[in-house]
Write a protein that holds these residues in place. Structure first.
Motif, PDB file in Angstrom:
ATOM      1  N   TYR A 123      -3.863  -3.462  -0.624  1.00 59.39           N
ATOM      2  CA  TYR A 123      -4.970  -4.155  -0.405  1.00 59.39           C
ATOM      3  C   TYR A 123      -5.203  -4.932  -1.930  1.00 59.39           C
ATOM      4  O   TYR A 123      -4.529  -4.940  -2.769  1.00 59.39           O
ATOM      5  CB  TYR A 123      -6.390  -2.759  -0.125  1.00 59.39           C
ATOM      6  CG  TYR A 123      -6.089  -2.458   1.012  1.00 59.39           C
ATOM      7  CD1 TYR A 123      -5.351  -2.736   2.631  1.00 59.39           C
ATOM      8  CD2 TYR A 123      -5.605  -1.022   0.465  1.00 59.39           C
ATOM      9  CE1 TYR A 123      -5.332  -2.092   3.658  1.00 59.39           C
ATOM     10  CE2 TYR A 123      -4.920   0.263   1.649  1.00 59.39           C
ATOM     11  CZ  TYR A 123      -4.990   0.002   3.397  1.00 59.39           C
ATOM     12  OH  TYR A 123      -4.146   0.596   3.507  1.00 59.39           O
ATOM     13  N   ALA A 283       4.211   4.657  -3.521  1.00 52.06           N
ATOM     14  CA  ALA A 283       3.727   5.079  -4.686  1.00 52.06           C
ATOM     15  C   ALA A 283       2.620   5.281  -4.338  1.00 52.06           C
ATOM     16  O   ALA A 283       1.595   4.463  -4.101  1.00 52.06           O
ATOM     17  CB  ALA A 283       4.226   3.957  -5.869  1.00 52.06           C
ATOM     18  N   ALA A 308      -2.003   6.186 -13.147  1.00 57.04           N
ATOM     19  CA  ALA A 308      -3.517   5.966 -12.130  1.00 57.04           C
ATOM     20  C   ALA A 308      -2.404   6.192 -11.254  1.00 57.04           C
ATOM     21  O   ALA A 308      -1.916   6.020 -10.368  1.00 57.04           O
ATOM     22  CB  ALA A 308      -3.195   4.598 -12.500  1.00 57.04           C
TER      23      ALA A 308
END
Ligand code: AMP
Length: 419
Positions: A123, A283, A308
């Motif tokens: 996104y 991922a 992250a």
């Protein structure tokens, strides 16, 4: 009627019931970070564009192509943050945190912005949960972060996630590898996609990540960084592998994993979930060591490592799992308008005591209110009317089987707790 205004493409609304999954993910993360001693930071969503140009790297796709960059009213170039590590390092330097403590463990949860080609799991506004550890150069720090991610994913029961690791070397050995890689890619230039041909000079490591069939065929034969590691980088990598095994953490070495950012040195890692709901966006997270980032942003030579995780993708994986949510304890219905004031007081005081109470201010017929009570999945329902107010007692009716019983209104908290 006025014309409808839609949300921005690639930026999602998170509504119930999905938002419940998001809350579950966030609270599991906070719980795990707490256990590992990581403290939360909240940095602004907007930063000076130069931070990402210098920190993430001009040659990366993220900075070169995907940033939301604009000028503010004073003509300053600002960007919506595309990632959380450069802002964390900026804050670490700006507040001289190294003077306060030799080792710093931080986490963040927040939205990131990249103008990417959209598909499932990818996104333009997406959320990341990330962690940064400053001040430790030893491999144990890299392994602690991977262990943290594994414990977090396990707590959420995210299925089928595997860990891949690699080393990207450092200033001593990476240049030699890059020269060999550029030489190899240049010899196979014609078989690469247009974008990768351009990447040979701009960011050759990124070619290794390309999903294009032709490029993959070429990169299969490319030299591996692992053949070029200098002694200290090799020793670091070997120790990371040894400690992962010591903790029983399964991993695979992926000698072609490069990650998309320029700041990594030595360890790089990625968590991959093979699952149809993610398509090719498999991922769920990644990270690595970035020993040069703090100094390249004007700070001291402070080693650091971080990761992250993509919250949107983790939530997609969890959306297929059944999960129990906390149902209301009690639905309170009113037999007439006179009972409403008393009901309002009762609802407020029970909520103050920690009970989850449903009350529909519309009132209406008892039949319709009881239908709403059923729909709310509450454990009990209770009707307040003139009789109940006079007696200060009411029938507590179990909605999932069992006999109703009369309970004094003052004893309601005890009755709800006991059942
Ligand atoms: P990166 O540091 O770019 O590898 O990002 C770390 C993680 O964030 C990825 O493994 C994804 O789970 C997630 N992520 C990155 N970009 C996006 C995106 N455009 N949309 C959704 N999730 C993303």
């Amino acid at each position: 009627m006025s014309q409808k205004i839609s949300g921005v493409k690639g930026m999602n609304d998170i509504l119930p019931p999905d938002s419940r999954i998001w809350r579950r993910v966030e609270s599991a993360a906070r719980e795990v970070f707490d256990r590992f001693g990581y403290e939360e930071i909240r940095t602004p969503i907007v930063e000076d564009t130069a931070l990402f140009v210098r920190g993430v790297g001009e040659g990366t796709d993220i900075v070169g192509k995907e940033m939301y960059t604009f000028e503010d009213k004073s003509g300053r170039s600002l960007s919506l943050r595309p990632e959380g590590t450069a802002p964390a390092a900026r804050a670490y330097i700006e507040h001289s945190v190294h003077n306060l403590e030799p080792v710093t463990h931080w986490f963040y949860i927040g939205p990131m912005f990249r103008y990417e080609r959209m598909k499932t799991g990818r996104y333009r506004q997406f959320w990341q949960i990330g962690a940064e550890a400053f001040g430790v150069k030893e491999p144990a720090q890299d392994v602690e972060l991977m262990d943290l991610v594994v414990q977090f994913l396990r707590a959420l029961q995210v299925p089928n996630v595997s860990l891949s690791i690699n080393s990207l070397g450092d200033d001593a050995c990476r240049p030699k590898y890059l020269a060999a890689l550029v030489d190899y890619l240049s010899r196979h230039r014609d078989a690469l996609c247009a974008e990768c041909r351009e990447r040979i000079d701009r960011n050759p490591l990124r070619v290794l990540d390309c999903k294009n069939e032709g490029c993959r065929r070429v990169t299969q034969g490319a030299p591996s960084i692992l053949e070029f590691l200098c002694g200290p980088c090799r020793a670091h990598f070997d120790e990371v592998k040894r400690q992962l095994s010591l903790l029983g953490l399964k991993y695979e070495v992926d000698p072609r994993m490069a990650r998309g950012l320029d700041y990594y040195t030595r360890t790089a890692f990625e968590f991959i979930a093979e699952h149809p709901s993610l398509g090719t966006a498999s991922a769920v997270g990644g990270g690595g060591r970035y020993d040069k980032l703090v100094s390249s942003l004007g700070g001291l030579e402070i080693p650091a490592v971080g990761f992250a995780l993509g919250v949107d993708r983790i939530c997609l994986l969890l959306s297929e799992q059944p999960h129990a949510d906390r149902a209301p304890d009690l639905f309170i219905a009113t037999a007439d308008d006179k009972a409403k004031d008393e009901a309002l007081k009762l609802v407020s005081s029970l909520r103050r005591e920690g009970f989850r109470i449903e009350f529909d201010g519309r009132g209406g017929s008892l039949k319709s209110q009881m239908k709403r009570a059923d729909k709310s999945l509450a454990r009990f329902a209770l009707v307040l009317g003139e009789n109940e107010l006079t007696m200060r007692a009411a029938q507590l009716k179990p909605l999932r089987g069992g006999e109703p019983k009369s309970v004094s209104l003052d004893a309601l908290p005890a009755a709800l707790s006991a059942s």
